[in-house]
Every structure is written in C-alpha cells, then in structure tokens.
Design a protein around this motif. Structure first.
Motif, PDB file in Angstrom:
ATOM      1  N   TRP A 130     -28.606  37.081  20.408  1.00  0.00           N
ATOM      2  CA  TRP A 130     -29.966  37.596  20.227  1.00  0.00           C
ATOM      3  C   TRP A 130     -30.433  38.069  21.610  1.00  0.00           C
ATOM      4  CZ3 TRP A 130     -33.543  34.715  16.267  1.00  0.00           C
ATOM      5  CH2 TRP A 130     -34.710  35.448  16.044  1.00  0.00           C
ATOM      6  N   ARG A 131     -30.180  39.335  21.900  1.00  0.00           N
ATOM      7  CA  ARG A 131     -30.381  39.838  23.262  1.00  0.00           C
ATOM      8  C   ARG A 131     -31.828  39.851  23.715  1.00  0.00           C
ATOM      9  NH1 ARG A 131     -27.184  44.347  25.501  1.00  0.00           N
ATOM     10  NH2 ARG A 131     -25.008  43.852  25.023  1.00  0.00           N
ATOM     11  N   HIS A 132     -32.696  40.343  22.849  1.00  0.00           N
ATOM     12  CA  HIS A 132     -34.109  40.456  23.213  1.00  0.00           C
ATOM     13  C   HIS A 132     -34.968  40.070  22.015  1.00  0.00           C
ATOM     14  CE1 HIS A 132     -33.196  42.832  26.842  1.00  0.00           C
ATOM     15  NE2 HIS A 132     -32.342  43.520  26.097  1.00  0.00           N
ATOM     16  N   ILE A 133     -36.150  39.525  22.326  1.00  0.00           N
ATOM     17  CA  ILE A 133     -37.163  39.315  21.283  1.00  0.00           C
ATOM     18  C   ILE A 133     -38.528  39.527  21.915  1.00  0.00           C
ATOM     19  CG2 ILE A 133     -37.071  36.804  21.642  1.00  0.00           C
ATOM     20  CD1 ILE A 133     -38.004  36.504  18.700  1.00  0.00           C
ATOM     21  N   TRP A 134     -39.313  40.417  21.284  1.00  0.00           N
ATOM     22  CA  TRP A 134     -40.675  40.673  21.765  1.00  0.00           C
ATOM     23  C   TRP A 134     -41.640  40.502  20.597  1.00  0.00           C
ATOM     24  CZ3 TRP A 134     -36.870  44.540  22.944  1.00  0.00           C
ATOM     25  CH2 TRP A 134     -36.489  44.606  24.286  1.00  0.00           C
ATOM     26  N   ARG A 135     -42.827  40.039  20.899  1.00  0.00           N
ATOM     27  CA  ARG A 135     -43.906  39.939  19.918  1.00  0.00           C
ATOM     28  C   ARG A 135     -44.594  41.302  19.812  1.00  0.00           C
ATOM     29  NH1 ARG A 135     -44.236  36.860  16.241  1.00  0.00           N
ATOM     30  NH2 ARG A 135     -44.633  34.841  17.212  1.00  0.00           N
ATOM     31  N   ILE A 136     -44.884  41.756  18.610  1.00  0.00           N
ATOM     32  CA  ILE A 136     -45.697  42.962  18.440  1.00  0.00           C
ATOM     33  C   ILE A 136     -47.162  42.533  18.535  1.00  0.00           C
ATOM     34  CG2 ILE A 136     -46.293  44.877  16.922  1.00  0.00           C
ATOM     35  CD1 ILE A 136     -43.517  44.524  15.620  1.00  0.00           C
ATOM     36  N   SER A 166     -40.761  32.424  21.911  1.00  0.00           N
ATOM     37  CA  SER A 166     -39.413  31.879  21.815  1.00  0.00           C
ATOM     38  C   SER A 166     -38.454  32.514  22.813  1.00  0.00           C
ATOM     39  CB  SER A 166     -38.855  32.090  20.400  1.00  0.00           C
ATOM     40  OG  SER A 166     -39.631  31.418  19.437  1.00  0.00           O
ATOM     41  N   SER A 167     -38.902  33.511  23.554  1.00  0.00           N
ATOM     42  CA  SER A 167     -37.974  34.233  24.419  1.00  0.00           C
ATOM     43  C   SER A 167     -37.492  33.342  25.563  1.00  0.00           C
ATOM     44  CB  SER A 167     -38.646  35.480  24.982  1.00  0.00           C
ATOM     45  OG  SER A 167     -37.776  36.151  25.860  1.00  0.00           O
ATOM     46  N   VAL A 168     -36.214  33.467  25.901  1.00  0.00           N
ATOM     47  CA  VAL A 168     -35.678  32.698  27.033  1.00  0.00           C
ATOM     48  C   VAL A 168     -35.420  33.598  28.242  1.00  0.00           C
ATOM     49  CG1 VAL A 168     -34.570  31.054  25.463  1.00  0.00           C
ATOM     50  CG2 VAL A 168     -33.249  32.993  26.351  1.00  0.00           C
ATOM     51  N   ARG A 169     -35.623  34.895  28.075  1.00  0.00           N
ATOM     52  CA  ARG A 169     -35.387  35.809  29.198  1.00  0.00           C
ATOM     53  C   ARG A 169     -36.655  35.957  30.022  1.00  0.00           C
ATOM     54  NH1 ARG A 169     -31.244  40.528  27.910  1.00  0.00           N
ATOM     55  NH2 ARG A 169     -32.027  41.137  29.964  1.00  0.00           N
ATOM     56  N   LYS A 214     -37.789  28.325  16.433  1.00  0.00           N
ATOM     57  CA  LYS A 214     -37.742  28.557  17.881  1.00  0.00           C
ATOM     58  C   LYS A 214     -36.428  28.038  18.477  1.00  0.00           C
ATOM     59  CE  LYS A 214     -40.554  27.909  22.017  1.00  0.00           C
ATOM     60  NZ  LYS A 214     -41.859  27.414  22.507  1.00  0.00           N
ATOM     61  N   GLU A 215     -36.028  26.857  18.052  1.00  0.00           N
ATOM     62  CA  GLU A 215     -34.783  26.297  18.577  1.00  0.00           C
ATOM     63  C   GLU A 215     -33.586  27.151  18.162  1.00  0.00           C
ATOM     64  OE1 GLU A 215     -34.958  22.381  16.991  1.00  0.00           O
ATOM     65  OE2 GLU A 215     -36.719  21.851  18.210  1.00  0.00           O
ATOM     66  N   TYR A 216     -33.611  27.599  16.924  1.00  0.00           N
ATOM     67  CA  TYR A 216     -32.524  28.436  16.433  1.00  0.00           C
ATOM     68  C   TYR A 216     -32.465  29.739  17.239  1.00  0.00           C
ATOM     69  CZ  TYR A 216     -29.907  31.341  13.074  1.00  0.00           C
ATOM     70  OH  TYR A 216     -28.999  32.174  12.473  1.00  0.00           O
ATOM     71  N   SER A 217     -33.639  30.345  17.444  1.00  0.00           N
ATOM     72  CA  SER A 217     -33.691  31.607  18.178  1.00  0.00           C
ATOM     73  C   SER A 217     -33.196  31.408  19.607  1.00  0.00           C
ATOM     74  CB  SER A 217     -35.125  32.148  18.180  1.00  0.00           C
ATOM     75  OG  SER A 217     -35.268  33.190  19.113  1.00  0.00           O
ATOM     76  N   GLN A 218     -33.639  30.349  20.240  1.00  0.00           N
ATOM     77  CA  GLN A 218     -33.265  30.160  21.647  1.00  0.00           C
ATOM     78  C   GLN A 218     -31.778  29.850  21.801  1.00  0.00           C
ATOM     79  OE1 GLN A 218     -36.225  27.395  23.239  1.00  0.00           O
ATOM     80  NE2 GLN A 218     -37.548  29.150  23.690  1.00  0.00           N
ATOM     81  N   ARG A 219     -31.206  29.163  20.827  1.00  0.00           N
ATOM     82  CA  ARG A 219     -29.765  28.907  20.889  1.00  0.00           C
ATOM     83  C   ARG A 219     -29.005  30.235  20.799  1.00  0.00           C
ATOM     84  NH1 ARG A 219     -26.189  27.913  16.899  1.00  0.00           N
ATOM     85  NH2 ARG A 219     -27.731  27.315  15.343  1.00  0.00           N
TER      86      ARG A 219
END
Lengths: 96, 96, 96, 96, 96, 96, 96, 96, 96, 96
Positions: free
Chosen positions: J40-46, I89-92, J28-33
């Motif tokens: 939501w500055r950063h998102i990484w998968r563990i 889902s990341s956009v960066r 996903k759409e919510y997160s990307q918005r």
C-alpha cells in the motif's frame, strides 16, 4: 448466441451470516452447473468489487432471462445485459 | 493477468473512405497478431455499435498500456479498462 | 427473438440538403422492406425528437447487428439495444 | 394516442412473500384487463431485470396518469413515460 | 392536453449573424402565432441560458410532434417533453 | 418574479396510511391557499409520477425559500428550482 | 437578492488570439463595472479551470438574465444559476 | 486560502425531533464561532433545499478537513469542496 | 499542501503532427522541472488513456492554479482537482 | 504494478459507536501493515469526506483483489480501481 452480463451484488446488512453463506454456496453450485452445461461461458470477478462480468451463451432471450432470474442471489443483484456478436477480427472459432 | 477493455470507435466524418478502410485493415492485422500471441484473449462486437468488448491477458499494466496505445485506431477510440481476476465459482482453468 | 432499439439521428450540419433527403429516402425504403419481412416489428417516432423506438424480431444477435449496421443512416446514429422477452402478463400471442 | 412506458419494480425486502405474491396476481389481472380493453397495447419483460417496457394507447394524458397510478404495484415502481407518434416510415396501420 | 417542453438552443458558431437574426425573427412569429391560437400556452426564458420552458396544449401527440418539428430553430434545438395533467390541488380551471 | 419548481415526493414505506392521508390533506389546503394568494401560479401533475411541476411568483428568493420549506410534505420531497423570466416572444402579459 | 452563478468558458479553437484577448479585456471591464455597482458581489476563479463561481445581487430575475446575457463571453459560456438566501446561521449582515 | 464548500444535509427519518433540534443548535453555534474567527467567510442557504453553499478561508487543506469533519452534522452531510483563487477581474481586495 | 489532479488531454484532429510533438516536448520539460522542484510530486499514466493522475505539493491554491494554467497543453486539457490531506493511517512522513 | 484506488466509506447509522471504533482500529492496523510491506504505497484523505485515495503496488490483479476484499471496512466501502503505469515524463524512479 452471446450476451455480456454484469452482476453487482448487494446483500442487505440485516441478512444473518449463515443465510448469506448458504445463499452463496447455492449460487456457486448453480453457476458451476450452468458453466458445465456451456450456458455460462465465462465468469470473472471485477477486482475490488462484489461484482462479476460474465458471458452467457443461450438459444434465446427467453432462456437468458430464465437463467438470470433463477440466480439464487437475483433478488440482491443489479444486472445489466448487452448483446454480443462475433467480431470480424476475431480468430477464435468459439467466440460466437 | 486479465483486463476487461471496452473500445468505442468514432472516426472523424472528414476521414476519406480509403484512409478509413486502410486503418481498419491494419487494425485487424494488429488485433489478430495479438490474439495469436495470446495477449488479446477475446474480442466481441457489441450489437448495433461500432464498439467492442475485449479481454486482454498481459504481464503488467505497462504492457496493457503499450498494447492499447499502439492500436492503429487508438486516436479515434475511447477506451475503458477494468482489472479482472479469477472468480471463485469459475470452472474454467484458463479464465485467470 | 425481440430487441428494443432506440435510434437517435444527428446529421452533420455540413451535409447538403439533397444528400440528406436522398439518405432519408433510402433509409425509408430499407426500413419498410424489413418491416414487410417481419424483421422490424414496430417503429414509432419519439415526439419532438429526431429519434425512434423500434422493436426488432431477429433469429440471432448476429442478424440484429447486420440489420442495424446496414442502416443507410447508421454512421449518423447513436443506437442502444435491449433484449426483450415475453411478459408473463401479456395476452398478445405475437408479443414474443 | 401512444405512450412508451418503462416500469422498474422494487419490492421492499421486508414485504412478506404472500403479500408480494398477492400483489403480483392483482397486478397481472389489472394488466390483462387493460390489455383486453386495448389501453395497454404491448408489454415486454426486459431480460434479466424486474422491469418492463410497455406501449399504452390512451385518449388523454389524464387517462394515462389514472391507469398508471392505479397499478397495484405503483407504490413500488419507478415509471418513465415518453410520448410516441406514428413514424413516417411505418407500414403498420395500427402503430399510431 | 398539456405537455411540458424544454428547448435548449445551440446555433453553430459558423452561422452568419444575419442568418441567425432572420431565423430568430421567423421563430418569434411562429411562436406568437401558436400562442395566439392557444396551442403554445406559456413560454418562459430560463435565466442565464439560451433556453426556454414551455407549456403546449395540443389535441394529440401527433400535433405536438408536428408543432415542435416545424419550429424554425428545430435543427439547432435539443428538446425534451413531459406529459402533464391536472393536479388534484389545482384551483385554476384552465390548467388542464 | 417567477421560479420553476419541480417537486418529487417520496413518502417512507413505514408511514401509516392515515398519517399519509392527513399530510396530503394539509398539503392540499396549504397549496390552494397559496394559489389563491397568487404566490403559487401553476401546479401540474407529471403523468405517471408522484411529482409536480409548479410556477411560483414571489417577491424575493427568501419568500420562495420560506414557502417551499413550509410545505407539509417538505421533509419527504426532493425540490429543484430554476429562475424564469419573461420570454421576448411571449404574448401573455401575465407570464412575467 | 442573491444568485450563485457558475460560468464555464470554452473559446473555439479557431478564434484568433487577438480576438480572444480583446474579448477578455471587454469582459474584464464589464465585470469590474458591475462589481463596482454592487451587482456582481463576488467572483472567484476555480483552480485549474477556465471557470468562475460568482455571487450576483440583483433586483429581479429579469435583471439577472440581462446582466448574464450581456456578458461579452456569453456566446462561449455554459452558465448555471442557483437562487440563494440568507442562512439562519450567518453572522454577516451583508450576506443577504 | 479559499475553498468553495457545498453541504447537503439529510437527517435520518428515525432521529427524534429533540435530537435534531439539539444538533442544529450546536451546529449553529459551531458555525457562528468559525464565522467570527474568519475561517468560515460566507454561508448561504440554497433556496428550497436543506443545503448550503459556503466559502472557507483556511491556512491549509488539513485545517479545512478538520473544520468540516468537526461539524456536528457531519455524519449526516454530503460535502463537496472546490479550491478557489483570486479572479483576475475581481475588484474586492478581500476575495482572495 | 497536496492536491490530487487528473488531466485528460484531447488534441484537436487538425493539429499538425510536428506541432503536437513540439508541444509534448515542451510539456515534458515543464513537468520535469516542476517535479525536480518538488512541486509536482507524482505523475502516473492511466492505462489505455491519454490522461494522467498527479499529486501536486503547493504553498497555496493560487500557486496550484498558476502551475496548472501554465501547462503548455492546458488549452487541450480537462482538469479536475481534489484537495488531499494526511491520512491518519499513513506511515509515510512525506505524504502530507 | 500500480493501481489507483478510491475508497468511500459509509458506516450504517445503526452500528454501535464501539463497534465502529473497533473496526476503524483494526482497519488502521491492517493498512499500516500493508504500507510497511510496500503493498500500500500511498494513502491520502480526501478533504471533507470519509474517503481516501490510495496507490497500491501489487504483483497481480489477484493480489489487489485479495488485499482490498480483506479490508475490515470492505463491507461498508464503495471501491473504484484504475490501473496506472509509469508516465514518460516522470523523474521518480520509484513511481512505477
């Protein structure tokens, strides 16, 4: 006499939405009545969780137990209590 | 903006009694100044422990960090924070 | 009002044997005085450990805190408390 | 011979209310019979929880096991036991 | 009456080697005496650790406590006990 | 070669009573056969719990694994193993 | 026969640098000798920690215990072992 | 680049036996393909548990994630990873 | 390749203030050099604690290990790492 | 104002695949918005887990709570938050 109470709520996935909504409404009314009576001093939401931190002011442990087990959501809660007392550095007269 | 803070204090056994007494006095003055300024909303002693539960009201996380790390007893504390927000059932206007 | 209290004792290895013996003697006298006054209802040793389980009967959380922090061995103890109340199945009149 | 027993009860959400009520009634009668026989010395409710702290006085570990596994609510309990013995500071003749 | 006992030993780094050796020798003699008396039924080393698992056969919890706290290494041990009883599937007559 | 094995059993609430009884019977026969063969040296019930502590004597880890995963109740067990060896203080020739 | 071993090392702050260096050198030689003998099959460093994960191949638990307690750094290690066996999906002939 | 991976498997009790058997077969084929490609370096069964310890050799964390989440049993697994690197004492050229 | 790293710092009470100040200065320079080189992508302070959360971008686990164990404060740190990868889902574009 | 957020997702086994797919798409759409809005500055998968580590930049704890509890997958998440602030060693102007 003060108690720190943490309540974590976990509704069963099988509970119908209307039942959940109804329970939460009854819970809110119960909580607000106890707050107005001065028994439930504070209630805060823990950010990002279906949980709260509360301060109860009761006359006895029996009363604390009765108030907590009468919560409409009690069957779906995990509750932890911690006895509090006035801190020698406190400047608030009511935090006892 | 509210934060729940738990502080556990553990003074080293080797610290002279006068040093401990002096530190606690400075800590008390520091705490009471912040309480009067409204930054340190509540402080309660946890029964039977050298520990407290506090509620801080700060403008930012930076401010929270500065206030906590400036505690005279900070080097001897274990601190845990938890962000709080207004609970939808709360009837107190100031618990936000 | 009843509280379940567990005390784990850990004397520093560097404490001289006489100092330890003296502290334990003072602790014993303090404990027995509180027991005779009815404040310290029960005390049992946990088998194989330097630890005890106790039941305190106090008028308030403040009193509980004062009694516990006045223990001669308090600086060397880890203490956990748990509020108790009468069990609906209890047949003993005094277990409240 | 004394044992500290903590029982946490968790009834399945699917259990009908009448079945739960019936089980609790049988549990209560069983508990009170053992209390009157002196086997179940104390039982206290832990405030805010569906749990108790109890003191059992038994002739052997076998007897403890038999009494606990015969609890009507045993299939729904998490049980922890801890052997206790007389504390050298105790002034009560019966706390052994 | 059987108890499962786990002992973890941690000698302070500051203990002189001769003192450690002497203590271990006294511990060994104490253990072997209790084994020959039938009180200390089994003792096994946990692989890779300075720890053991033991089975004690005692007449009472008091006796268990006395035997354990008389261990020469007791001040340097962390001890956990667990009451055991005969298993209904056991075929050994002596495992009770 | 010895292994300390702890087995906690948790049958699903939905399992019919006859199925549970049948499984326990098969489990008992399996256990007793291994005990008679000397593979399952000891088995004790942990007081107040549906759990046991056992000592296995096997020729290899493979054999240990095969014996444990062949337990009729294996799908309903949580199992923890710990390798044991002869303790230098042991006086029993067979505890190795 | 394979065992998974995790070793966490914690040297006391008071150990002189030369003593630490000497111990690590002896440890390295000991480890490499066992690796060449096939007893210590694998050793990997856990990233960012003074710790390792190792696979030992021994003839018995006794041998495992002897090898581990003979480690020059043993007094400063926390060690956890876990018995391993061949996985039915493994394609490597030597991973048993 | 090496990663230590522990997988604990827990199939739901409601899964039909044939579905479980089919999934395990697909899992085995998937695992063996990755082993032959050199991506899945080692896999060992943890004795007495439905769990394994594995060593993966991947070009990137992305690849590790893709391989693990593509496991047929992934929805029923709890997975923990730990980055490994060459140990300075290692004598095996391939353990890097 | 990204790793989430949490570092908790605990300086010994016996370390002289100047030594602590000097170490922190060297640590800062080391950290800023790695940040400018793009190896240490992010570093944030955890509020109220002498601890940080960091994101490292390295070419291999070996490099991660070398960078972490070269930290001037490494001997006084507890470090936990966690491999991260791009979130679907990341956009960066740079968060990979 | 920054918060470190860890989200662990656990969809119920009974959720139909299409419902899961739909929820994930909305998530996903919510997160990307929120990412595009800078909240939501950063998102990484563990790696190897159905979990993520995220950095939120919010104006208040209230906003953090609203954003998190509005997550489409919130009912199936376990969320932990941790307040972050600028690290004195940080060279990035935007990491505050």
């Amino acid at each position: 006499m003060l108690f720190h109470v943490r309540m974590n709520v976990k509704l069963p996935a099988s509970m119908p939405a209307e039942e959940a909504a109804r329970l939460k409404q009854v819970e809110k009314e119960y909580s607000q009545r106890l707050q107005r009576e001065g028994k439930w001093r504070h209630i805060w939401r823990i950010a990002g969780q279906y949980a709260n931190v509360s301060i109860f002011d009761v006359d006895s442990v029996e009363e604390l137990h009765t108030l907590l087990t009468s919560l409409p959501l009690f069957p779906y809660m995990q509750i932890e209590t911690m006895p509090l007392c006035r801190h020698p550095s406190s400047v608030r007269e009511d935090d006892r």
